[in-house]
Design an enzyme around this catalytic site. Structure first.
Site, short mmCIF file in Angstrom:
data_model
loop_
_atom_site.label_atom_id
_atom_site.label_comp_id
_atom_site.label_asym_id
_atom_site.label_seq_id
_atom_site.Cartn_x
_atom_site.Cartn_y
_atom_site.Cartn_z
N ASP A 10 -6.01 9.10 9.89
CA ASP A 10 -4.67 8.64 10.28
C ASP A 10 -4.20 9.29 11.56
O ASP A 10 -4.52 10.44 11.87
CB ASP A 10 -3.67 8.94 9.15
N GLU B 285 0.87 -1.18 0.00
CA GLU B 285 0.00 0.00 0.00
C GLU B 285 0.90 1.22 0.00
O GLU B 285 1.76 1.37 0.87
CB GLU B 285 -0.90 0.03 1.24
#
Length: 276
Positions: free
Chosen positions: A65, A54
């Site tokens: 995040d 990824e």
């Protein structure tokens, strides 16, 4: 949705099943801490043991995040990284590796301003295999998901501990490649996954789909990866790798001779745990 194509992601999960083990999915942010070092890390991941990669698309406001990945995006942006740089990284990677799947992960804003249709064309041409765009819901599949699938790109979606069976049907409708199970509630790097709970949740997901299930968020160590792998088709590690980059930097934030090596060493340990 009827699949009309086979991608590197599909082939990799078939190979992992034949080997009888869970795969290792590694997340790093493109351009972190600089373009040259990021290219070195990306090129070294498969040999270190990454089964799928990824590659984060840097964005100034990565809302899902935690601090580690937020900081990695900021480092990349401050170094002048652009979406075109990210696609160029994939294109260069493909010159020497045409087998390892690469999924671009991030947010819609940088894709929208690219703009989206050209981004999808360029991503497919560069050798990208799939997308994870966390802020585009299934209700907006016409916006990005379906055009991506038309170009042969997998569109990977997230399921969370709060995704009930009714919502799961909607999430799965146009998902392909694999289903990404977020093992904790909250942002990346904010807690540790409970292996017993993960196994129960993965079993529930597998009753609803034949797609492979990859588990991420809260996996930091080889021991945790091995425990999570008991029920999953793949284990995703991101924040731990990004922290390894951060910890290796000089006081001025620049890469050192140990930056790439520290990340790849961690990947080797994680991979060894899943292959044991």
């Amino acid at each position: 949705m009827t699949k009309k194509f086979e991608t590197r992601i599909d082939r990799r999960f078939v190979a992992l099943k034949a080997e009888g083990r869970a795969g290792l999915v590694t997340f790093v942010t493109a351009g972190d801490p600089d373009l040259a070092t990021s290219k070195t890390i990306l090129a070294g991941l498969p040999k270190a043991g990454a089964d799928l990669i990824e590659l984060g698309m840097p964005f100034s406001d990565p809302m899902a995040d935690g601090p580690a990945i937020q900081a990695s995006s900021l480092r990349a942006l401050r170094a002048g990284h652009t979406m075109r740089n990210t696609l160029d990284m994939v294109r260069e990677f493909r010159k020497s590796d045409n087998e390892t799947p690469i999924v671009l992960m991030g947010y819609y804003n940088p894709i929208y301003v690219y703009p989206a249709e050209k981004f999808l064309d360029d991503a497919a041409a560069a050798g990208v295999d799939g997308l994870i765009v966390v802020d585009v819901p299934p209700e907006a599949d016409d916006e990005l998901c379906l055009p991506a699938v038309e170009r042969g790109l997998n569109f990977v979606r997230l399921a969370t501990p709060t995704t009930d069976d009714k919502r799961l049907k909607t999430v799965l409708k146009n998902t392909s490649g694999f289903l990404y199970y977020v093992s904790i509630t909250g942002i990346t790097g904010s807690g540790s996954a409970d292996p017993a709970d993960v196994q129960l949740q993965v079993a529930r997901l597998k009753r609803a789909t034949t797609l492979p299930v990859a588990v991420g968020f809260g996996v930091r160590t080889p021991e945790q990866a091995r425990a999570i792998a008991e029920g999953a088709d793949a284990v995703v590690v991101g924040s731990a790798l990004v922290r390894s980059i951060e910890d290796s930097l000089a006081q001025d934030g620049r890469a050192t001779g140990n930056t790439a090596a520290s990340v790849l060493s961690l990947v080797e340990g994680l991979s060894a745990a899943l292959r044991a």
